[in-house]
Design an enzyme around this catalytic site. Sequence first.
Site, mmCIF file in Angstrom:
data_model
loop_
_atom_site.group_PDB
_atom_site.id
_atom_site.type_symbol
_atom_site.label_atom_id
_atom_site.label_comp_id
_atom_site.label_asym_id
_atom_site.label_seq_id
_atom_site.Cartn_x
_atom_site.Cartn_y
_atom_site.Cartn_z
ATOM 1 C CE1 TYR A 188 9.184 4.861 2.440
ATOM 2 C CE2 TYR A 188 7.776 6.819 2.505
ATOM 3 C CZ TYR A 188 8.181 5.620 3.050
ATOM 4 O OH TYR A 188 7.597 5.165 4.203
ATOM 5 C CB ALA A 245 1.687 -0.265 6.112
ATOM 6 N NE ARG A 301 10.426 5.438 8.367
ATOM 7 C CZ ARG A 301 9.500 5.393 7.411
ATOM 8 N NH1 ARG A 301 9.618 4.513 6.422
ATOM 9 N NH2 ARG A 301 8.466 6.203 7.444
ATOM 10 C CG HIS A 311 11.386 -2.934 4.266
ATOM 11 N ND1 HIS A 311 10.020 -2.777 4.218
ATOM 12 C CD2 HIS A 311 11.623 -4.163 4.756
ATOM 13 C CE1 HIS A 311 9.458 -3.877 4.680
ATOM 14 N NE2 HIS A 311 10.409 -4.738 5.009
ATOM 15 N NE ARG A 359 0.889 13.742 -2.376
ATOM 16 C CZ ARG A 359 0.619 14.061 -3.640
ATOM 17 N NH1 ARG A 359 1.602 14.181 -4.502
ATOM 18 N NH2 ARG A 359 -0.629 14.268 -4.035
ATOM 19 N N PRO A 385 0.795 -1.233 0.000
ATOM 20 C CG PRO A 385 -0.213 -1.173 2.090
ATOM 21 C CD PRO A 385 0.461 -2.103 1.138
ATOM 22 C CG ASN A 386 -0.206 4.367 1.232
ATOM 23 O OD1 ASN A 386 -1.172 4.918 0.728
ATOM 24 N ND2 ASN A 386 -0.245 3.821 2.443
ATOM 25 C CG ASN A 414 8.505 -2.316 -0.016
ATOM 26 O OD1 ASN A 414 7.981 -2.495 1.094
ATOM 27 N ND2 ASN A 414 9.100 -1.178 -0.345
ATOM 28 C CD GLU A 423 10.687 -8.181 4.726
ATOM 29 O OE1 GLU A 423 11.091 -9.289 5.188
ATOM 30 O OE2 GLU A 423 10.090 -7.339 5.421
HETATM 31 O O1 CA2 Z 1 10.715 1.561 3.539
HETATM 32 C C1 CA2 Z 1 9.848 0.905 2.949
HETATM 33 O O2 CA2 Z 1 9.969 0.484 1.807
HETATM 34 C C2 CA2 Z 1 8.505 0.654 3.643
HETATM 35 O O3 CA2 Z 1 8.101 -0.692 3.308
HETATM 36 C C3 CA2 Z 1 7.543 1.661 3.085
HETATM 37 C C4 CA2 Z 1 6.179 1.633 3.747
HETATM 38 C C5 CA2 Z 1 6.296 1.674 5.278
HETATM 39 O O4 CA2 Z 1 5.021 1.486 5.857
HETATM 40 C C6 CA2 Z 1 7.237 0.591 5.777
HETATM 41 O O5 CA2 Z 1 7.345 0.721 7.189
HETATM 42 C C7 CA2 Z 1 8.611 0.741 5.158
HETATM 43 C C8 CA2 Z 1 5.350 2.846 3.319
HETATM 44 C C9 CA2 Z 1 5.171 2.949 1.852
HETATM 45 C C10 CA2 Z 1 4.569 4.268 1.545
HETATM 46 O O6 CA2 Z 1 5.041 4.667 0.293
HETATM 47 C C11 CA2 Z 1 5.020 5.987 -0.005
HETATM 48 C C12 CA2 Z 1 5.809 6.367 -1.046
HETATM 49 C C13 CA2 Z 1 5.871 7.677 -1.383
HETATM 50 C C14 CA2 Z 1 5.118 8.608 -0.707
HETATM 51 C C15 CA2 Z 1 4.315 8.201 0.337
HETATM 52 C C16 CA2 Z 1 4.271 6.882 0.684
#
Ligand code: CA2
Length: 145
Positions: free
Chosen positions: A24, A78, A108, A101, A19, A11-12, A75, A99
């Site tokens: 990221y 969340a 974090r 991240h 963003r 997700p996201n 990946n 996996e």
């Molecule tokens: O660091 C990572 O790749 C995460 O898997 C990213 C997840 C976070 O919940 C994990 O703890 C770590 C969040 C992905 C959200 O992706 C976005 C990308 C750009 C802008 C906003 C959110």
Amino acid sequence: MSKMIYILNGPNLNLLGKREPEIYGHDTLADVETNCAAVGKILGLSVKLQQSNHEGEIVEMIHEARENAAGIIINPAAYSHTSVAILDALNTFEGPVLEVHISNIHKRETFRHHSYVSARADGVIAGFGVNGYALAMQHMGTLLA
Ligand code: CA2
């Protein structure tokens, strides 16, 4: 014939590059797919990158990978920190699972320090930015050689 690698994103991650670039980075998922396809070409691997904001859809993608893929790079975003369903699905997959991240989840919030998926993953990459996907492709090449 090249072996298929599924690159699954939770997700996201559709917002990648659009963003929060301070966490990221600026690359989009389309950039990730292009980079991974280029690395895969050298290694004899083809890639299919998918993203979903829905847990059940990711489970379905893993089921599809059981039929079509030699390895999975995931990946789970969340869902890493919450999803027994994704862990259970990955446990039914017979090939290597890596996996990724983008951020260093250990640097974090504490709720990000544990990943259910890590109990199945053959390797985990965190904190290397989007380059982590290409590094995972390299390692997938080694595991499948
Ligand atoms: O660091 C990572 O790749 C995460 O898997 C990213 C997840 C976070 O919940 C994990 O703890 C770590 C969040 C992905 C959200 O992706 C976005 C990308 C750009 C802008 C906003 C959110």
